[in-house]
Every structure is written in structure tokens, then in C-alpha cells.
Design a protein around this motif. Structure first.
Motif, PDB file in Angstrom:
ATOM      1  N   GLU A 168       0.835  -1.202   0.000  1.00 32.39           N
ATOM      2  CA  GLU A 168       0.000   0.000   0.000  1.00 32.39           C
ATOM      3  C   GLU A 168       0.873   1.257   0.000  1.00 32.39           C
ATOM      4  N   ASN A 169       0.641   2.112  -0.970  1.00 37.63           N
ATOM      5  CA  ASN A 169       1.354   3.393  -1.039  1.00 37.63           C
ATOM      6  C   ASN A 169       0.374   4.534  -1.320  1.00 37.63           C
ATOM      7  N   SER A 170      -0.905   4.243  -1.123  1.00 37.16           N
ATOM      8  CA  SER A 170      -1.946   5.221  -1.424  1.00 37.16           C
ATOM      9  C   SER A 170      -2.045   6.279  -0.330  1.00 37.16           C
ATOM     10  N   ALA A 171      -2.408   7.458  -0.727  1.00 37.26           N
ATOM     11  CA  ALA A 171      -2.685   8.548   0.213  1.00 37.26           C
ATOM     12  C   ALA A 171      -3.765   9.434  -0.399  1.00 37.26           C
ATOM     13  N   PHE A 172      -4.459  10.152   0.454  1.00 35.15           N
ATOM     14  CA  PHE A 172      -5.570  10.976  -0.014  1.00 35.15           C
ATOM     15  C   PHE A 172      -5.468  12.384   0.560  1.00 35.15           C
ATOM     16  N   ILE A 173      -5.752  13.327  -0.294  1.00 36.68           N
ATOM     17  CA  ILE A 173      -5.791  14.737   0.081  1.00 36.68           C
ATOM     18  C   ILE A 173      -7.210  15.245  -0.137  1.00 36.68           C
ATOM     19  N   GLY A 174      -7.757  15.904   0.871  1.00 37.63           N
ATOM     20  CA  GLY A 174      -9.032  16.592   0.697  1.00 37.63           C
ATOM     21  C   GLY A 174      -8.770  18.069   0.490  1.00 37.63           C
ATOM     22  N   PHE A 175      -9.549  18.711  -0.370  1.00 39.63           N
ATOM     23  CA  PHE A 175      -9.309  20.140  -0.597  1.00 39.63           C
ATOM     24  C   PHE A 175     -10.599  20.877  -0.917  1.00 39.63           C
ATOM     25  N   ARG A 176     -10.545  22.149  -0.661  1.00 40.82           N
ATOM     26  CA  ARG A 176     -11.653  23.041  -1.023  1.00 40.82           C
ATOM     27  C   ARG A 176     -11.300  23.723  -2.334  1.00 40.82           C
ATOM     28  N   ASN A 177     -12.159  23.591  -3.314  1.00 43.66           N
ATOM     29  CA  ASN A 177     -11.920  24.175  -4.630  1.00 43.66           C
ATOM     30  C   ASN A 177     -12.257  25.665  -4.583  1.00 43.66           C
ATOM     31  N   VAL A 178     -11.215  26.490  -4.463  1.00 38.82           N
ATOM     32  CA  VAL A 178     -11.423  27.940  -4.384  1.00 38.82           C
ATOM     33  C   VAL A 178     -11.398  28.585  -5.769  1.00 38.82           C
ATOM     34  N   HIS A 179     -11.348  27.769  -6.817  1.00 42.37           N
ATOM     35  CA  HIS A 179     -11.340  28.283  -8.187  1.00 42.37           C
ATOM     36  C   HIS A 179     -12.426  27.607  -9.032  1.00 42.37           C
ATOM     37  N   PRO A 180     -13.689  27.706  -8.630  1.00 40.41           N
ATOM     38  CA  PRO A 180     -14.741  27.046  -9.421  1.00 40.41           C
ATOM     39  C   PRO A 180     -14.837  27.593 -10.841  1.00 40.41           C
TER      40      PRO A 180
END
Length: 224
Positions: A168-180
Motif C-alpha cells: 500500500e502506497n496510497s494517500a488521499f488529500i481533501g481540498f476546497r476548490n477555491v477556483h470554481p
């Protein structure tokens, strides 16, 4: 003759009288001019206006930093508790996931999601080894509101050990899209979006892998 003599004035007296009248007339004209130049009540004169600094312009408050708890709450509310690969979504999602590798995640959290890394070595597009997708990924950031799609991207970073086992080498980033306004649907991946502006570091948060639910079927997510 005596009566006439009484009305005669000495030349110096006459000079002083005329001088006094002239000064009085000039003083009256000066006072009249000053009163006409006064601004209406409550307004400053032009000289005062020129020297009075204008109030500073109103500045929009900066976007607050994203926190993991807020991302989880807003992401769930945005998707209404579901996880669907919806290619017909009418509005641009404001909260998305980005599947990456464990080695890439710390750099993303420090510098944000940078468009300059799109399509480069170490990314999912390179690992897919699809020339069209690599070209489409140049200069953009990828994101998706779907856990299944994010999981499919992250799995490209898993490694195969010498014993043939998956590491396993997976990782996840959550983000807020400030450029819709700079976001469009990815034509090569269902449920995925491309953003042509970088996401700053204060708008990205780590998401634990166990928080990303596995989909029942990850086939058919990518479009030839």
C-alpha cells in the motif's frame, strides 16, 4: 462766510475721511467674498478635501484555512451522504478528493496542489501510461467528489513487492476548490474534474485511507 467756513475741512481731515471710507468699503467687500466661498454646512472646502485622506477601500476577508473536520462535514453534506460517479452534476463541487502517493502527500500538504506537477513523473497520469491522459493533465490539478474515483487514482501508486504482494502506497488529500470558475469536467475520467489554478496549502488537508470508502466496482471509471 462764517457759516461756509464752518463746513470747510482741512485737506488732511478730508484725506483721513476718504481713507477711512475706502478701508471700510474694502473690508465689507472682503467679508462678502469670504462668506460666498464658504462651503455648505457639513461639506469641506476644496483645500480641505484635497488634504483629507480618503477612507481605505473595503477589503474582502481572506478565505479561512480548511480543517479536516470541516472538510469531512462539508464533503458529506455536498454529496448528501452518497458516493456516486455523477458525470451529469449541474454545479462544480467545492469539496473534492485527490488520490496520490504516500511520498507525494507531505509535499502537497506543505505547498498545496500545484498545476506545475500535472502530467509529471510521480503522478497517476504517468503511472497510467496513457499519452492522451498525460497531455490532458498538463498544467492542471485533478480532483473528484467521488471516493471510488479517488481510490482508483490512489491505487496507481501502490507497489508490487518482489514476492508479488501489493504494498500500500496510497494517500488521499481533501481540498476546497477555491477556483470554481477555472474548473471543468475531465473528459477522460468520469466523476473527475480539472482545475487550471493551483490550490493553496491552507485549503488542503490529509484524509485517512480508511475514510475513503471502497467502491463495489471500480471498472468503467476511465473513458478511452
Amino acid at each position: 462766510m462764517k457759516k461756509l467756513a464752518k463746513n470747510l475741512r482741512h485737506p488732511r481731515q478730508e484725506h483721513e475721511r476718504r481713507k477711512a471710507e475706502r478701508q471700510a468699503r474694502q473690508q465689507g467687500e472682503q467679508q462678502q467674498g469670504e462668506s460666498s466661498s464658504q462651503p455648505p454646512p457639513g461639506l469641506a472646502s476644496s483645500s480641505e478635501q484635497a488634504t483629507t485622506p480618503a477612507p481605505p477601500p473595503l477589503q474582502s476577508s481572506p478565505v479561512s484555512s480548511l480543517t479536516p473536520s470541516r472538510f469531512s462535514r462539508e464533503f458529506t453534506a455536498q454529496n448528501q451522504g452518497r458516493d456516486s460517479v455523477d458525470s451529469n452534476r449541474s454545479s462544480v463541487p467545492r469539496y473534492m478528493l485527490h488520490g496520490t502517493s504516500a511520498s507525494n502527500a507531505p509535499n502537497i500538504l506543505e505547498t498545496g496542489l500545484q498545476t506545475s506537477y500535472g502530467g509529471q513523473e510521480g503522478g497517476a497520469s504517468k503511472k497510467r501510461d496513457d499519452p492522451k491522459y498525460i497531455e490532458s493533465s498538463q498544467g492542471v490539478v485533478h480532483g473528484t467528489p467521488s471516493r471510488r474515483v479517488a481510490g482508483a487514482y490512489a491505487e496507481y501508486h501502490n507497489k508490487l513487492s518482489a514476492e508479488g504482494e501489493i504494498e500500500e502506497n496510497s494517500a488521499f488529500i481533501g481540498f476546497r476548490n477555491v477556483h470554481p470558475e477555472s474548473t471543468e469536467k475531465d473528459p477522460h475520467s468520469r466523476g473527475s474534474y480539472k482545475i487550471s489554478q493551483s490550490i493553496p496549502s491552507n485549503q488542503v488537508v490529509p484524509v485517512r485511507p480508511e475514510k475513503v470508502a471502497e467502491g463495489e466496482d471500480k471498472t468503467g471509471l476511465f473513458i478511452p
